[in-house]
Design an enzyme around this catalytic site. Structure first.
Site, short mmCIF file in Angstrom:
data_model
loop_
_atom_site.label_atom_id
_atom_site.label_comp_id
_atom_site.label_asym_id
_atom_site.label_seq_id
_atom_site.Cartn_x
_atom_site.Cartn_y
_atom_site.Cartn_z
CB CYS A 77 -0.90 -0.03 1.23
SG CYS A 77 -1.92 1.45 1.41
CB CYS A 242 -5.02 4.51 -4.95
SG CYS A 242 -4.32 2.86 -5.13
N1 LIG Z 1 -6.36 -1.93 -2.44
C1 LIG Z 1 -4.95 -2.26 -2.70
C2 LIG Z 1 -4.11 -2.08 -1.41
C3 LIG Z 1 -4.00 -0.63 -0.98
C4 LIG Z 1 -3.44 0.25 -2.06
C5 LIG Z 1 -3.60 1.75 -1.87
N2 LIG Z 1 -4.35 2.19 -0.73
C6 LIG Z 1 -2.25 2.46 -1.96
O1 LIG Z 1 -2.08 3.54 -1.37
O2 LIG Z 1 -1.39 1.94 -2.70
C7 LIG Z 1 -4.85 -3.71 -3.20
O3 LIG Z 1 -5.74 -4.52 -2.91
O4 LIG Z 1 -3.85 -3.99 -3.87
#
Ligand SMILES: N[C@H](CCC[C@H](N)C(=O)O)C(=O)O
EC number: 5.1.1.7
Length: 300
Positions: A77, A242
């Site tokens: 993340c 994200c």
């Molecule tokens: N939902 C993403 C994980 C969190 C990614 C996001 N919150 C970031 O800041 O990179 C996944 O299942 O790969």
């Protein structure tokens, strides 16, 4: 004797909401059901996009474990790496810290001194109740082969064979596909309203072309160094930012010749600076970290 209540820190990275639990002394291994229960606003934590555990590591300053709000444990993340990076930089007083994840090791360092956050209630301009810190994370190299994203079949990941909508007039088509340790698909579109992102993002997230599911980016390339991005996240839905999605959007845009290798990615709650460094092939992400408060997890 009942277990002592477990403390947490509530943080956000450009609006991406996290509950962070320190697991250096005592392991933290919630079940998927427990994660979902904690993510429920009824749990009193205010909801979160991801639950983060900071664990000891023999090869890094810390190991960061990530659970999406739906209870799934995932590779990494980006926004949380900045938040955990900040905590570890403060705790170790090092110039940079290595944080390992299931998606591989990354390095975090301070990008600049803390900048004032929002003024406190009634305080004179410039005094703050919440400091916002800028952190840079070396996210490592993007993974660009179809088998690394992964896709269910061999394709050119610069533009994969996928469309959403009527075959003769698709509303979305030919996205880029990139892994930053976790899977991303990036559509180039200026359609970014909530209903459209929710409707098409939830369709693509579990498309059979993505055996491990996928984070779905909607990138509007404004010019060669600016992208407006919204992301329907795997396991979390539409989030305010994200980090790995911003990295994936820059890489996918640069591979298509739509941007240079460095751009400002404008997300709902701020801006991330993404630089896909030519010499190292590493992607560097710089952005804000905010500590919102602390509390104790409800008893299991
Ligand atoms: N939902 C993403 C994980 C969190 C990614 C996001 N919150 C970031 O800041 O990179 C996944 O299942 O790969």
């Amino acid at each position: 004797m009942s277990q002592p209540a477990r403390p947490y820190i509530r943080m956000n990275g450009a609006g991406n909401a996290f509950i962070v639990v320190q697991a250096f002394e005592e392991p933290f291994h919630p079940t998927a059901d427990q994660v979902r229960a904690l993510a429920d606003p009824a749990a009193g934590l205010g909801g979160f996009d991801q639950l983060i555990g900071i664990e000891p590591s023999e090869t890094a300053d810390a190991f960061m474990r990530v659970w999406n709000a739906d209870g799934s444990m995932v590779e990494t993340c980006g926004n949380a790496l900045r938040c955990v990076g900040w905590l570890m930089l403060e705790a170790t007083d090092k110039e940079e810290v290595v944080i390992d994840t299931l998606g591989g090791p990354t390095t975090a360092r301070r990008a600049s001194s803390s900048v004032p956050g929002r003024a406190g209630s009634g305080d004179p301009e410039g005094s703050t109740t919440a400091a916002i810190h800028e952190v840079t994370v070396d996210m490592g190299a993007p993974r660009l082969d179809w088998s690394e994203v992964p896709l269910a079949e061999e394709m050119d990941t610069r533009g994969i064979e996928l469309q959403v909508g009527p075959i003769d007039a698709p509303v979305l088509h030919t996205p880029g596909a990139v892994s930053m340790g976790n899977p991303h698909v990036v559509f180039f579109t200026d359609q970014q309203d909530d209903a459209f992102v929710r409707g098409s993002g939830s369709l693509v997230e579990r498309h059979p072309l993505f055996p491990e599911g996928v984070n779905v980016g909607f990138a509007d390339v404004l010019d060669r160094d600016r992208i407006r991005l919204r992301v329907w996240e795997r396991g979390a839905g539409l989030t305010l930012a994200c980090g790995t999605g911003a990295c994936a959007a820059l890489v996918a845009s640069a591979r298509r010749g739509l941007t240079d290798r460095r751009a400002t990615v404008i997300v709902d709650c701020g801006e991330l600076t993404i630089n896909w460094d030519e010499a190292s092939n590493h992607v560097f992400m710089t952005g804000p970290v905010e500590i919102e408060g602390t509390g104790f997890l409800p008893a299991a």
